[in-house]
Design a protein around this motif. Structure first.
Motif, PDB file in Angstrom:
ATOM      1  N   GLY A 243      -1.079 104.749  31.445  1.00 29.89           N
ATOM      2  CA  GLY A 243       0.406 104.582  31.783  1.00 29.89           C
ATOM      3  C   GLY A 243       1.165 103.951  30.868  1.00 29.89           C
ATOM      4  N   THR A 244       2.275 103.592  30.251  1.00 33.38           N
ATOM      5  CA  THR A 244       3.031 103.381  29.631  1.00 33.38           C
ATOM      6  C   THR A 244       2.972 101.816  28.802  1.00 33.38           C
ATOM      7  N   LEU A 245       2.622 101.964  27.852  1.00 34.12           N
ATOM      8  CA  LEU A 245       1.958 100.708  27.003  1.00 34.12           C
ATOM      9  C   LEU A 245       3.185 100.650  26.354  1.00 34.12           C
ATOM     10  N   GLY A 246       3.924  99.084  26.690  1.00 33.88           N
ATOM     11  CA  GLY A 246       4.911  98.631  25.528  1.00 33.88           C
ATOM     12  C   GLY A 246       4.620  98.114  24.086  1.00 33.88           C
ATOM     13  N   ASP A 247       5.305  97.726  23.773  1.00 39.86           N
ATOM     14  CA  ASP A 247       5.429  97.004  22.216  1.00 39.86           C
ATOM     15  C   ASP A 247       6.425  95.827  22.158  1.00 39.86           C
ATOM     16  N   THR A 248       7.016  95.343  22.912  1.00 37.76           N
ATOM     17  CA  THR A 248       7.100  94.300  23.365  1.00 37.76           C
ATOM     18  C   THR A 248       6.633  93.141  24.562  1.00 37.76           C
ATOM     19  N   LEU A 249       6.706  92.610  24.837  1.00 38.40           N
ATOM     20  CA  LEU A 249       6.658  91.455  25.611  1.00 38.40           C
ATOM     21  C   LEU A 249       7.357  90.650  26.676  1.00 38.40           C
ATOM     22  N   LEU A 250       7.500  90.554  27.564  1.00 35.77           N
ATOM     23  CA  LEU A 250       8.697  90.019  28.854  1.00 35.77           C
ATOM     24  C   LEU A 250       8.203  89.141  29.233  1.00 35.77           C
ATOM     25  N   VAL A 251       8.265  87.727  29.377  1.00 34.99           N
ATOM     26  CA  VAL A 251       7.091  86.960  29.303  1.00 34.99           C
ATOM     27  C   VAL A 251       8.521  85.942  30.187  1.00 34.99           C
ATOM     28  N   ASN A 252       8.350  86.050  32.045  1.00 33.95           N
ATOM     29  CA  ASN A 252       9.145  85.497  33.118  1.00 33.95           C
ATOM     30  C   ASN A 252      10.335  86.493  32.549  1.00 33.95           C
ATOM     31  N   GLY A 253      10.459  87.166  31.551  1.00 30.88           N
ATOM     32  CA  GLY A 253      11.916  88.439  31.586  1.00 30.88           C
ATOM     33  C   GLY A 253      12.095  87.991  30.544  1.00 30.88           C
ATOM     34  N   THR A 254      11.614  87.227  29.708  1.00 33.85           N
ATOM     35  CA  THR A 254      11.861  86.027  28.364  1.00 33.85           C
ATOM     36  C   THR A 254      11.280  87.636  26.916  1.00 33.85           C
ATOM     37  N   ILE A 255      12.072  87.739  26.158  1.00 38.28           N
ATOM     38  CA  ILE A 255      11.039  87.492  24.820  1.00 38.28           C
ATOM     39  C   ILE A 255      11.239  86.894  23.917  1.00 38.28           C
ATOM     40  N   GLY A 256       9.880  86.461  23.626  1.00 42.48           N
ATOM     41  CA  GLY A 256       9.848  85.445  22.217  1.00 42.48           C
ATOM     42  C   GLY A 256       9.953  84.104  22.561  1.00 42.48           C
ATOM     43  N   PRO A 257       9.531  83.408  24.159  1.00 48.81           N
ATOM     44  CA  PRO A 257       9.547  82.518  24.699  1.00 48.81           C
ATOM     45  C   PRO A 257       9.252  80.737  24.031  1.00 48.81           C
ATOM     46  N   TYR A 258       9.381  79.962  24.207  1.00 46.89           N
ATOM     47  CA  TYR A 258       9.191  78.713  23.873  1.00 46.89           C
ATOM     48  C   TYR A 258       8.940  77.987  25.022  1.00 46.89           C
ATOM     49  N   PHE A 259       7.993  76.728  25.587  1.00 46.06           N
ATOM     50  CA  PHE A 259       7.961  75.987  26.369  1.00 46.06           C
ATOM     51  C   PHE A 259       8.073  75.339  26.092  1.00 46.06           C
ATOM     52  N   GLU A 260       8.588  73.773  25.966  1.00 42.06           N
ATOM     53  CA  GLU A 260       9.391  73.200  25.682  1.00 42.06           C
ATOM     54  C   GLU A 260       7.921  71.765  26.713  1.00 42.06           C
ATOM     55  N   ALA A 261       6.365  71.556  26.264  1.00 35.11           N
ATOM     56  CA  ALA A 261       5.670  70.343  27.057  1.00 35.11           C
ATOM     57  C   ALA A 261       5.772  69.202  27.182  1.00 35.11           C
ATOM     58  N   THR A 262       5.829  68.326  28.262  1.00 33.67           N
ATOM     59  CA  THR A 262       6.025  66.622  27.890  1.00 33.67           C
ATOM     60  C   THR A 262       4.754  65.945  28.576  1.00 33.67           C
ATOM     61  N   THR A 263       4.067  66.890  28.705  1.00 30.10           N
ATOM     62  CA  THR A 263       2.579  66.219  30.056  1.00 30.10           C
ATOM     63  C   THR A 263       1.747  66.394  28.335  1.00 30.10           C
ATOM     64  N   ASP A 264       0.476  65.607  28.405  1.00 28.98           N
ATOM     65  CA  ASP A 264      -0.491  66.116  27.902  1.00 28.98           C
ATOM     66  C   ASP A 264      -1.544  67.580  28.112  1.00 28.98           C
ATOM     67  N   VAL A 265      -1.347  68.004  29.418  1.00 28.02           N
ATOM     68  CA  VAL A 265      -1.716  69.459  29.956  1.00 28.02           C
ATOM     69  C   VAL A 265      -1.071  69.842  30.456  1.00 28.02           C
ATOM     70  N   VAL A 266      -1.350  71.267  30.497  1.00 27.32           N
ATOM     71  CA  VAL A 266      -0.547  72.350  31.285  1.00 27.32           C
ATOM     72  C   VAL A 266      -1.198  73.041  31.689  1.00 27.32           C
ATOM     73  N   ARG A 267      -0.814  73.668  32.723  1.00 22.24           N
ATOM     74  CA  ARG A 267      -1.691  74.681  33.667  1.00 22.24           C
ATOM     75  C   ARG A 267      -0.661  75.524  33.968  1.00 22.24           C
ATOM     76  N   LEU A 268      -1.433  76.542  33.212  1.00 22.11           N
ATOM     77  CA  LEU A 268      -0.451  77.726  32.736  1.00 22.11           C
ATOM     78  C   LEU A 268      -1.035  78.826  33.882  1.00 22.11           C
ATOM     79  N   ARG A 269      -0.655  79.814  34.811  1.00 23.23           N
ATOM     80  CA  ARG A 269      -0.568  80.283  36.131  1.00 23.23           C
ATOM     81  C   ARG A 269      -0.404  81.573  35.153  1.00 23.23           C
TER      82      ARG A 269
END
Length: 535
Positions: A243-269
């Motif tokens: 199938g189609t294999l891309g060369d760019t990742l979309l994470v929640n529709g975001t390219i090159g994303p960062y997440f600012e964490a405010t807690t010492d444990v983060v749950r990633l689904r």
């Protein structure tokens, strides 16, 4: 009950029927010419049409300049009787992914992806989807235990301008599921253009644990799709067999994303919503994380891992510990596709690696709590209770040498019974296996106990080539001779090409309606023959 030759009764406390040996699997195919000799319906031109592309490597090349988009929580309305309503509209639009260029996309209640739906175990759920696309679509509730009429498979098409409003009671443990189209032969096109969203079930067991659950703050949806853009900004297809294999990742529709964490444990689904790509998720410093849930819900106890492989449609919930002020990057390393894998069908992404998401910890972090040693109790399905066993062999675009036919039923199960399925990928290329309606348990992998990440409830599993997966499932609650469920490879191009079968769950002793051709015997994809059963 019908007698179906391919169904193998086993000795159990419920059945004392004589057992039969499983069909011996054919040897794994090892060369492109063997694909033809093996009767796959593929030609040797598959390799010529899909030459292996250079490996994609974005590690160190992603700037992480954009905050991670968080899909909104879906709006809920609740009737006086407690029924929960969520309205979704499937629509076309455009989304500026690259340099402000507008890319034609699809989404639910927006131009790309859909809102996160949260429901509680025990709630009556009545979603309604309006199709404003210029084409037929469906709405499949992936991983959900529900009546076949509400499943949203190819037998529940929604025409342009029409609504589809199923209803059922949520009755399964807390879990991360998702929803997406399952239209006949057009699923890849619609999902890769953005028709996908996350659904989270909550229950009292999960709520009693000291886990992060503040949505978008310490409990973060991570919906990952890969894309390839043309010069005009449109999504491009590739000719690779997988199938189609891309060369760019979309994470929640975001390219090159960062997440600012405010807690010492983060749950990633983490949801692999890609159409074909298998990922091997890890962190750039090789730190361990705690996997707390697979696709069907909590594990009995956290699994301490430093990487996890997820094939299309698989999910995993992980807990990541952070120190104040640090940054750490979630990445995907080249995935291990199995010892029998061979790159004979063009690229399979087996050499690719990506930087996915950067977590940036604040200088001061709120304390969430310690990761619990125990999470839940999983009642193991007992193989002695199984009324029979079935074998499913995947090869080319076929399962048991057959391709999907809308009028054919490939398996008939009895409601409130347990079965064991043996699943084998006989091809040295990637396939996985998804079963609608049920969450199954993995009994063994090539005769060995499953690893910790496969020890919980699953609805989709990656199939390493020439490795036998033995899974067990119960067909509880819902019987319907008129509406089938599906099982299929969830590499979406394979699904669209017919790598799918249909099964009914019926009441004990009931007849299958005459509209169906029932054929559980492996064989060529021909019209009904002497071995088929008409009812």
């Amino acid at each position: 009950m019908l007698h179906i030759p391919a169904f193998r009764p086993v000795r159990s406390r419920r059945s004392h029927t004589r057992t039969h040996r499983l069909r011996r699997p054919r040897a794994v195919l090892a060369t492109a010419s063997a694909l033809v000799a093996g009767g796959l319906g593929l030609t040797i031109g598959i390799t010529a049409c899909a030459p292996s592309s250079p490996a994609v490597d974005t590690v160190g090349a992603v700037d992480f300049e954009t905050p991670l988009a968080i899909p909104p929580l879906a709006e809920r309305t609740v009737d006086a009787d407690g029924t929960v309503h969520v309205d979704l509209t499937a629509e076309s639009g455009s989304t500026p992914f690259v340099d402000g260029t507008e890319t034609p996309t699809m989404g639910y209640n927006g131009s790309y992806l859909g809102p996160t739906i949260r429901v509680n175990r025990g709630e009556r759920f009545a979603p309604c989807m309006t199709n404003e696309l210029p084409e037929v679509t469906t709405l499949h509730w992936h991983g959900m235990h529900l009546p076949a009429t509400a499943d949203g498979g190819p037998h529940q098409p929604v025409a342009p301008g029409e609504d589809w409003c199923p209803e059922w009671t949520i009755d399964q443990p807390a879990a991360t599921l998702w929803y997406h189209p399952h239209a006949h032969e057009t699923t890849e096109e619609q999902v890769t253009h953005g028709l996908a969203g996350m659904l989270q079930i909550e229950d009292d067991v999960e709520a009693a644990l000291p886990l992060p659950r503040d949505y978008g703050v310490d409990d973060v949806p991570v919906v990952i799709q890969d894309a390839r853009f043309s010069d005009e900004g449109e999504f491009q297809k590739t000719g690779d067999f997988v199938g189609t294999l891309g060369d760019t990742l979309l994470v929640n529709g975001t390219i090159g994303p960062y997440f600012e964490a405010t807690t010492d444990v983060v749950r990633l689904r983490i949801l692999n919503a890609s159409s074909a790509r298998v990922y091997d998720f890890a962190f750039d410093d090789n730190r361990e994380f705690a996997m707390i849930a697979s696709g069907g819900g909590l594990l009995e106890k956290p699994a301490q891992l430093d990487h996890i492989r997820l094939s299309p449609a698989e999910r995993a919930e992980i807990l990541v510990k952070l120190e104040p002020g640090e940054s750490v990057t979630l990445r995907s390393n080249p995935p291990n596709l199995g010892e029998g894998f061979q790159a004979i069908t063009g690229s399979a992404g087996h050499e690719d690696r990506f930087d996915v998401l950067q977590l940036r910890a604040a200088s001061e972090l709120d304390h969430v709590g310690e990761i619990p040693d125990a999470l839940t109790t999983i009642e193991s399905l007992d193989p002695a209770d199984a009324v029979g066993e079935r074998s499913f062999t995947l090869n080319g675009h076929s399962i048991n040498d057959k391709q999907m036919k809308m009028e054919r039923i490939d398996a008939v199960a009895t409601v409130d019974t347990t079965e064991i399925w043996h699943v084998l990928n006989e091809m040295p290329a990637p396939h996985n296996f998804h079963v609608h309606d049920v969450q199954f348990q993995v009994l063994s992998v090539d005769g060995m106990p499953p690893p910790p990440e496969l020890s919980g409830w699953k609805d989709t599993i990656y199939l390493e080539p020439d490795v036998q997966y033995r899974i067990i499932m119960e067909f509880a609650d819902y019987a319907d001779g008129d509406n089938p469920y599906m099982y299929h490879c969830h590499l979406l191009r394979h699904e669209d090409a017919g790598m799918m079968g249909q099964f009914l769950v019926v009441e004990p002793g009931s007849d299958v309606p005459s509209r169906w051709t029932v054929d559980e015997t492996p064989g060529d994809d021909d019209e009904a023959g002497p071995g088929d059963h008409q009812h």
